[in-house]
Each structure stands twice: as C-alpha cells, then as structure tokens.
Design an enzyme around this catalytic site. Structure first.
Site, PDB file in Angstrom:
ATOM      1  N   PHE A  17      10.144  -6.440   2.691  1.00  0.00           N
ATOM      2  CA  PHE A  17      11.363  -7.244   2.508  1.00  0.00           C
ATOM      3  C   PHE A  17      12.051  -6.951   1.161  1.00  0.00           C
ATOM      4  CE2 PHE A  17      12.422 -11.723   0.843  1.00  0.00           C
ATOM      5  CZ  PHE A  17      13.772 -11.608   1.124  1.00  0.00           C
ATOM      6  N   THR A  42       2.077  -1.548   6.871  1.00  0.00           N
ATOM      7  CA  THR A  42       1.262  -2.613   7.468  1.00  0.00           C
ATOM      8  C   THR A  42       2.157  -3.380   8.439  1.00  0.00           C
ATOM      9  OG1 THR A  42       1.907  -4.303   5.870  1.00  0.00           O
ATOM     10  CG2 THR A  42       0.044  -2.883   5.252  1.00  0.00           C
ATOM     11  N   THR A 127       4.698 -12.744  -9.107  1.00  0.00           N
ATOM     12  CA  THR A 127       5.215 -13.987  -8.531  1.00  0.00           C
ATOM     13  C   THR A 127       5.042 -15.168  -9.483  1.00  0.00           C
ATOM     14  OG1 THR A 127       4.786 -15.586  -6.764  1.00  0.00           O
ATOM     15  CG2 THR A 127       2.944 -14.219  -7.404  1.00  0.00           C
ATOM     16  N   ASP A 128       5.889 -16.181  -9.310  1.00  0.00           N
ATOM     17  CA  ASP A 128       5.738 -17.413 -10.100  1.00  0.00           C
ATOM     18  C   ASP A 128       4.478 -18.187  -9.719  1.00  0.00           C
ATOM     19  OD1 ASP A 128       6.600 -18.274  -7.584  1.00  0.00           O
ATOM     20  OD2 ASP A 128       8.259 -19.496  -8.332  1.00  0.00           O
ATOM     21  N   TYR A 154      -3.945 -15.537  -2.209  1.00  0.00           N
ATOM     22  CA  TYR A 154      -2.829 -14.637  -2.533  1.00  0.00           C
ATOM     23  C   TYR A 154      -2.494 -14.690  -4.027  1.00  0.00           C
ATOM     24  CZ  TYR A 154       2.074 -13.431  -3.341  1.00  0.00           C
ATOM     25  OH  TYR A 154       3.233 -12.926  -3.884  1.00  0.00           O
ATOM     26  N   LYS A 158      -2.648 -11.873  -7.170  1.00  0.00           N
ATOM     27  CA  LYS A 158      -1.473 -11.451  -7.955  1.00  0.00           C
ATOM     28  C   LYS A 158      -1.748 -11.700  -9.448  1.00  0.00           C
ATOM     29  CE  LYS A 158       1.973 -10.015  -6.720  1.00  0.00           C
ATOM     30  NZ  LYS A 158       2.456  -8.659  -6.381  1.00  0.00           N
ATOM     31  N   PRO A 196      13.085 -17.225   7.589  1.00  0.00           N
ATOM     32  CA  PRO A 196      13.257 -16.468   8.844  1.00  0.00           C
ATOM     33  C   PRO A 196      12.504 -17.082  10.013  1.00  0.00           C
ATOM     34  CG  PRO A 196      12.451 -15.042   7.090  1.00  0.00           C
ATOM     35  CD  PRO A 196      12.497 -16.402   6.520  1.00  0.00           C
ATOM     36  N   ARG A 277      -0.512 -26.716   4.888  1.00  0.00           N
ATOM     37  CA  ARG A 277      -1.251 -25.536   4.405  1.00  0.00           C
ATOM     38  C   ARG A 277      -2.359 -26.026   3.461  1.00  0.00           C
ATOM     39  NH1 ARG A 277       2.615 -21.486   1.248  1.00  0.00           N
ATOM     40  NH2 ARG A 277       2.941 -20.625   3.325  1.00  0.00           N
ATOM     41  N   GLY A 279      -4.452 -26.450   0.283  1.00  0.00           N
ATOM     42  CA  GLY A 279      -4.173 -26.125  -1.128  1.00  0.00           C
ATOM     43  C   GLY A 279      -2.692 -25.956  -1.438  1.00  0.00           C
TER      44      GLY A 279
HETATM   45  P1  NAD Z   1       6.311  -7.881   2.223  1.00  0.00           P
HETATM   46  O1  NAD Z   1       5.029  -8.402   2.772  1.00  0.00           O
HETATM   47  O2  NAD Z   1       7.572  -8.099   2.971  1.00  0.00           O
HETATM   48  O3  NAD Z   1       6.191  -6.303   1.998  1.00  0.00           O
HETATM   49  C1  NAD Z   1       5.055  -5.700   1.458  1.00  0.00           C
HETATM   50  C2  NAD Z   1       5.161  -4.193   1.678  1.00  0.00           C
HETATM   51  O4  NAD Z   1       4.025  -3.566   1.070  1.00  0.00           O
HETATM   52  C3  NAD Z   1       5.151  -3.779   3.164  1.00  0.00           C
HETATM   53  O5  NAD Z   1       6.142  -2.801   3.401  1.00  0.00           O
HETATM   54  C4  NAD Z   1       3.757  -3.205   3.364  1.00  0.00           C
HETATM   55  O6  NAD Z   1       3.687  -2.217   4.386  1.00  0.00           O
HETATM   56  C5  NAD Z   1       3.474  -2.623   1.983  1.00  0.00           C
HETATM   57  N1  NAD Z   1       2.034  -2.498   1.706  1.00  0.00           N
HETATM   58  C6  NAD Z   1       1.083  -3.449   1.875  1.00  0.00           C
HETATM   59  N2  NAD Z   1      -0.119  -2.959   1.521  1.00  0.00           N
HETATM   60  C7  NAD Z   1       0.073  -1.683   1.113  1.00  0.00           C
HETATM   61  C8  NAD Z   1      -0.792  -0.665   0.615  1.00  0.00           C
HETATM   62  N3  NAD Z   1      -2.107  -0.879   0.469  1.00  0.00           N
HETATM   63  N4  NAD Z   1      -0.240   0.519   0.268  1.00  0.00           N
HETATM   64  C9  NAD Z   1       1.094   0.743   0.409  1.00  0.00           C
HETATM   65  N5  NAD Z   1       1.949  -0.183   0.889  1.00  0.00           N
HETATM   66  C10 NAD Z   1       1.440  -1.386   1.236  1.00  0.00           C
HETATM   67  O7  NAD Z   1       6.396  -8.456   0.760  1.00  0.00           O
HETATM   68  P2  NAD Z   1       7.673  -9.000  -0.056  1.00  0.00           P
HETATM   69  O8  NAD Z   1       7.903 -10.407   0.291  1.00  0.00           O
HETATM   70  O9  NAD Z   1       8.748  -8.003   0.039  1.00  0.00           O
HETATM   71  O10 NAD Z   1       7.074  -8.962  -1.541  1.00  0.00           O
HETATM   72  C11 NAD Z   1       7.130  -7.780  -2.325  1.00  0.00           C
HETATM   73  C12 NAD Z   1       6.510  -8.041  -3.682  1.00  0.00           C
HETATM   74  O11 NAD Z   1       7.207  -9.095  -4.336  1.00  0.00           O
HETATM   75  C13 NAD Z   1       5.047  -8.494  -3.617  1.00  0.00           C
HETATM   76  O12 NAD Z   1       4.362  -7.885  -4.689  1.00  0.00           O
HETATM   77  C14 NAD Z   1       5.111  -9.993  -3.812  1.00  0.00           C
HETATM   78  O13 NAD Z   1       3.939 -10.479  -4.407  1.00  0.00           O
HETATM   79  C15 NAD Z   1       6.301 -10.123  -4.740  1.00  0.00           C
HETATM   80  N6  NAD Z   1       7.063 -11.379  -4.675  1.00  0.00           N
HETATM   81  C16 NAD Z   1       7.506 -11.848  -3.464  1.00  0.00           C
HETATM   82  C17 NAD Z   1       8.307 -12.989  -3.441  1.00  0.00           C
HETATM   83  C18 NAD Z   1       8.843 -13.525  -2.128  1.00  0.00           C
HETATM   84  O14 NAD Z   1       9.506 -14.554  -2.126  1.00  0.00           O
HETATM   85  N7  NAD Z   1       8.638 -12.870  -0.992  1.00  0.00           N
HETATM   86  C19 NAD Z   1       8.611 -13.658  -4.631  1.00  0.00           C
HETATM   87  C20 NAD Z   1       8.117 -13.161  -5.841  1.00  0.00           C
HETATM   88  C21 NAD Z   1       7.354 -12.001  -5.851  1.00  0.00           C
HETATM   89  O1  DAU Z   2       7.095 -18.212  -5.109  1.00  0.00           O
HETATM   90  C1  DAU Z   2       7.072 -16.875  -4.747  1.00  0.00           C
HETATM   91  C2  DAU Z   2       6.292 -16.694  -3.458  1.00  0.00           C
HETATM   92  O2  DAU Z   2       7.128 -17.176  -2.408  1.00  0.00           O
HETATM   93  C3  DAU Z   2       5.897 -15.243  -3.198  1.00  0.00           C
HETATM   94  O3  DAU Z   2       4.992 -14.841  -4.182  1.00  0.00           O
HETATM   95  C4  DAU Z   2       5.252 -15.086  -1.811  1.00  0.00           C
HETATM   96  O4  DAU Z   2       5.013 -13.717  -1.553  1.00  0.00           O
HETATM   97  C5  DAU Z   2       6.223 -15.631  -0.777  1.00  0.00           C
HETATM   98  O5  DAU Z   2       5.629 -15.575   0.503  1.00  0.00           O
HETATM   99  C6  DAU Z   2       6.602 -17.075  -1.105  1.00  0.00           C
HETATM  100  O6  DAU Z   2       5.451 -17.947  -0.970  1.00  0.00           O
HETATM  101  P1  DAU Z   2       5.569 -19.401  -0.290  1.00  0.00           P
HETATM  102  O7  DAU Z   2       4.213 -19.765   0.176  1.00  0.00           O
HETATM  103  O8  DAU Z   2       6.298 -20.343  -1.165  1.00  0.00           O
HETATM  104  O9  DAU Z   2       6.574 -19.021   0.945  1.00  0.00           O
HETATM  105  P2  DAU Z   2       6.549 -19.385   2.492  1.00  0.00           P
HETATM  106  O10 DAU Z   2       7.796 -18.790   3.059  1.00  0.00           O
HETATM  107  O11 DAU Z   2       5.276 -19.069   3.142  1.00  0.00           O
HETATM  108  O12 DAU Z   2       6.701 -20.967   2.461  1.00  0.00           O
HETATM  109  C7  DAU Z   2       7.746 -21.627   1.760  1.00  0.00           C
HETATM  110  C8  DAU Z   2       7.505 -23.135   1.859  1.00  0.00           C
HETATM  111  O13 DAU Z   2       7.717 -23.559   3.228  1.00  0.00           O
HETATM  112  C9  DAU Z   2       6.102 -23.564   1.513  1.00  0.00           C
HETATM  113  O14 DAU Z   2       6.158 -24.831   0.866  1.00  0.00           O
HETATM  114  C10 DAU Z   2       5.403 -23.710   2.868  1.00  0.00           C
HETATM  115  C11 DAU Z   2       6.530 -24.168   3.758  1.00  0.00           C
HETATM  116  N1  DAU Z   2       6.458 -23.761   5.184  1.00  0.00           N
HETATM  117  C12 DAU Z   2       6.241 -22.447   5.475  1.00  0.00           C
HETATM  118  C13 DAU Z   2       6.239 -22.002   6.778  1.00  0.00           C
HETATM  119  C14 DAU Z   2       5.967 -20.555   7.119  1.00  0.00           C
HETATM  120  C15 DAU Z   2       6.729 -24.688   6.189  1.00  0.00           C
HETATM  121  O15 DAU Z   2       6.958 -25.889   5.928  1.00  0.00           O
HETATM  122  N2  DAU Z   2       6.750 -24.256   7.489  1.00  0.00           N
HETATM  123  C16 DAU Z   2       6.515 -22.960   7.836  1.00  0.00           C
HETATM  124  O16 DAU Z   2       6.539 -22.632   9.026  1.00  0.00           O
END
Ligand code: NAD
Ligand code: DAU
Length: 338
Positions: A17, A42, A127-128, A154, A158, A196, A277, A279
């Site tokens: 993403f 993955t 991540t935060d 997770y 990190k 999503p 969830r 924790g």
């Molecule tokens: P994501 O799960 O959408 O994507 C992760 C990607 O890493 C995928 O394309 C996967 O195929 C690849 N990957 C996984 N394991 C691998 C490996 N061993 N070798 C090579 N590629 C590998 O994740 P995202 O939400 O895009 O997050 C990206 C980064 O940002 C992560 O490090 C996450 O901790 C950090 N982050 C995410 C958020 C958030 O809100 N999603 C917020 C802050 C930080």
């Molecule tokens: O804060 C940054 C983090 O944000 C990143 O490091 C992670 O990679 C990213 O996945 C995200 O973590 P969260 O656990 O906060 O995101 P998630 O989208 O899983 O959930 C957001 C909030 O919504 C959380 O409080 C759990 C809640 N939730 C989640 C899902 C999937 C629901 O209430 N219903 C749901 O179906």
C-alpha cells in the site's frame, strides 16, 4: 548543507500500500530518480500497484529482504534504500506472530548489513505504534522523546527494528534515518485494513464491523502526505535522527465509519459491533512539529471527508483490484469472530 539527492533507490515493499504510493510519488515528482522495487509479493503485495509506470524508471525484483545473497546483488548499484517492507497488520500478528519476527526484525537486519557493507544511505519506515497508546483524555501526543512501549506482536517487532537501526548508526556509522508515521489511508490499501474493509463491505452488501466500543482513536494521514514526508527526510533529514510524521488527523473509529457510511449514502447506524481486538491500543496521536520545524514539511491532504470520498470512489472504480482478496479476508475475520 546540500540536500542528499539520490539518483537510484531501492524501495522495499514497493508493491504494498504505502510503498507503491511512494514509488508513484517519486516517479511523478523526481524524474531523475530510478527505482528498484524489492518485494516478496506476499498476500499484501500486488504488482498491479505499480503497473503502468515507465520500465526505464522502475524495475520490480521479486524477492525476500531476508535473502542476503539477493541483497548483495541488488544493493551496491544504488544510492539509498527506503525500507517499507513489513508484515503490517495487527490482527494477523495476533493470530500468527512468526512472519512478523522474520520480516520486520530479521529483514531489517539484513538490509542494515547490506548498507553497512556498501555504505548506502538507509531510511527506515516505522510506525507510531512503537510508543504504545494514550488515554482518550491524555493532553499529550507522541514526540520523538516518548519512551517505546509497544503493545502488539506487530508493534513490538517494529520497535525492535527501530532499535537495530539506531544501533547500526551508532556502532557502525550507517547513514540512516527513521520515521514513525500514524495511520495511513488512500488508494491501494489492502481490504484487511479498517477503511478499505468497511468500504468494500458496503460495496458487497455486508454490514461494516466495528471492534469494541468504537471509541479507539487513530491519527489519520493521507498516504500522499506520508510519501512527501519520507522523501523530505531522505533528502534533508539529519543522519541518526528520528522524525514523527502526522497530519493532526485524530478521529475515533465510529466517526470514521460514519464518514464512510455518509459518503456511500448509507444510514449512520448501518454497522455491526464485533469482538474487540486483544490488547487493542486506545489512542495514537502524533506531534510532528520537529519534522515541520527542522525540515519544512507540511501535509497537503488535510480535508479528511474529501479524502474519504475520493478513497470510496477509488474502491468503486477498482473492484477488479480488491475483489480477489475480499472473500479470503472476510473468511479469516469470521473465524476470529470479527
Ligand atoms: P502492506 O502490508 O500493504 O505492504 C507490505 C509490503 O511488503 C507488501 O508488498 C509485501 O509483499 C512486502 N513484503 C512483506 N514481507 C516481505 C519480505 N520479507 N521481503 C520483501 N517484501 C516483503 O504494508 P503498508 O501498510 O504499506 O506499510 C508499509 C510500511 O509502513 C510498513 O513498514 C509499516 O510498518 C509502515 N507503516 C504503515 C502504516 C499504515 O497505516 N499502514 C503507518 C505507519 C507505518
Ligand atoms: O498507527 C499506524 C499503524 O496503523 C500501522 O503501523 C499499521 O501497519 C496499520 O495497519 C495501522 O494499524 P491499526 O491497527 O491502527 O489499523 P487497522 O486498520 O487494523 O485498524 C484501525 C482501527 O480500526 C483500530 O482501532 C481497529 C479498528 N478496526 C479495524 C478493523 C479491521 C475495526 O473497528 N474494525 C475492523 O474491521
């Protein structure tokens, strides 16, 4: 001091993403930069996320960041690594932590070793969540000085990866920076994640699912603002420093869900409460003043309702992208009672 101006970068996790949105950002904004995406593909990685980008600018190498021999072949030819690859979903880490230890900790170690050996600039995307959570009524927000207190498998992996980066800077002089960002939203986010999942549930005629009491707060940022912040830190950040990235977007989950329901013409109570969830972190909140003050970065996509409307539209327009992952994702949640 002049900005660091890389001409070739490795983007790990560039088919995920945030990584893919970053690759698109770089291709659009920095025409002189060549990108090698290193991605294991993955369940969370999809080559379609970077489809259509010019092949003379972007090359996809399918492989694992834990594969030291592969890194030895790819890394030396580049000026920097921007490291997004991770197992990123909290719920998955609770069900099975092992891949999180391997990719997030061991993978970061191998990348650091490659950077040390070849003197490559490294930016680590974190991540935060490493700071744990805040009470709803806590007047403070996370800063770079907040002690680490991760809660989930997770976030603990990190946190461990951040510690490795700090140690490699201090002990070996690796030229690294770290950023800790809040919750991202926008196009190409996997349907397992909150926003999503709810949008595509509604599109499939399934009721959205809210965990616990729905009052948990996340600090939302558009992924495009995350990309510009990461580039700013890569170019101007001080080596060894950590920068928090956030856009003052605190909202509780019910409010976000109601924004989605409204944007999709659904009644505001058309959702189900489901099991919480384990924790579950209560609240995240980022103070990004260091990044703004020292490096002059500002978020641009700060109208959350507009961002949600555009994101809803993206999922409406791209059903072929998310549909293949939807059924299996919901089956997994159903098993967990969520
Ligand atoms: P994501 O799960 O959408 O994507 C992760 C990607 O890493 C995928 O394309 C996967 O195929 C690849 N990957 C996984 N394991 C691998 C490996 N061993 N070798 C090579 N590629 C590998 O994740 P995202 O939400 O895009 O997050 C990206 C980064 O940002 C992560 O490090 C996450 O901790 C950090 N982050 C995410 C958020 C958030 O809100 N999603 C917020 C802050 C930080
Ligand atoms: O804060 C940054 C983090 O944000 C990143 O490091 C992670 O990679 C990213 O996945 C995200 O973590 P969260 O656990 O906060 O995101 P998630 O989208 O899983 O959930 C957001 C909030 O919504 C959380 O409080 C759990 C809640 N939730 C989640 C899902 C999937 C629901 O209430 N219903 C749901 O179906």
């Amino acid at each position: 001091m002049a900005d660091f101006a890389p001409k070739s970068i490795v983007v790990t996790g560039g088919c995920g993403f945030i990584g893919s949105n970053f690759v698109r950002h770089v291709v659009r904004e920095y025409p002189e930069v060549r990108v090698t995406v290193l991605d294991k593909l993955t369940y969370a990685g999809n080559p379609e996320n970077i489809a259509g980008l010019p092949s003379d600018r972007v090359e996809l190498v399918v492989g694992d960041i834990c594969d030291a021999e592969l890194l030895e072949r790819i890394v030396p030819d580049h000026d920097a690594i921007v490291h997004f690859a991770a197992e990123s979903h909290n719920d998955n880490s609770i069900a099975d932590p092992e891949p999180f230890l391997r990719t997030n900790v061991e993978g970061t170690y191998h990348l650091l070793e490659a950077c040390r050996k070849h003197d490559i600039r490294f930016h680590h995307v974190s991540t935060d969540e490493v700071y744990g959570d805040l009470a709803l009524d806590d007047p403070t927000r996370f800063t770079e000085e907040t002690p680490y207190k991760p809660s989930s498998p997770y976030s603990s992996t990190k946190a461990a990866s951040d510690m490795l980066v700090r140690a490699w800077v201090r002990t070996y002089g690796v030229r690294a920076t770290i950023s800790n960002c809040s919750n991202n939203y926008g196009p190409y986010q996997h349907v397992e994640k909150f926003i999503p999942r709810q949008i595509t549930n509604i599109l499939c005629g399934i009721r959205p699912k809210l965990y616990g009491d729905g009052l948990n707060v996340r600090d939302w940022i558009h992924t495009e603002d995350h990309s510009s912040a990461v580039w700013t830190i890569l170019a101007k950040g001080r080596i060894g420093e950590t920068y928090l990235i956030g856009a003052d977007g605190e909202r509780n989950n019910i409010t976000v869900l109601q924004d989605i329901l409204r944007a999709m013409g659904e009644p505001e109570d058309a959702f189900d409460w489901v099991k919480d969830r384990p924790g579950h972190d209560r609240r995240y909140a980022i103070d990004s003043s260091k990044l703004r003050r020292e490096l002059g970065w500002r978020p641009r996509y700060t109208d959350f309702s507009e961002g949600i409307e555009k994101t809803v539209q993206w999922y409406r327009d791209n059903e072929g992208w998310w549909r293949p992952a939807k059924e299996a994702t919901e089956a997994k949640y159903a098993k967990q009672g969520q």
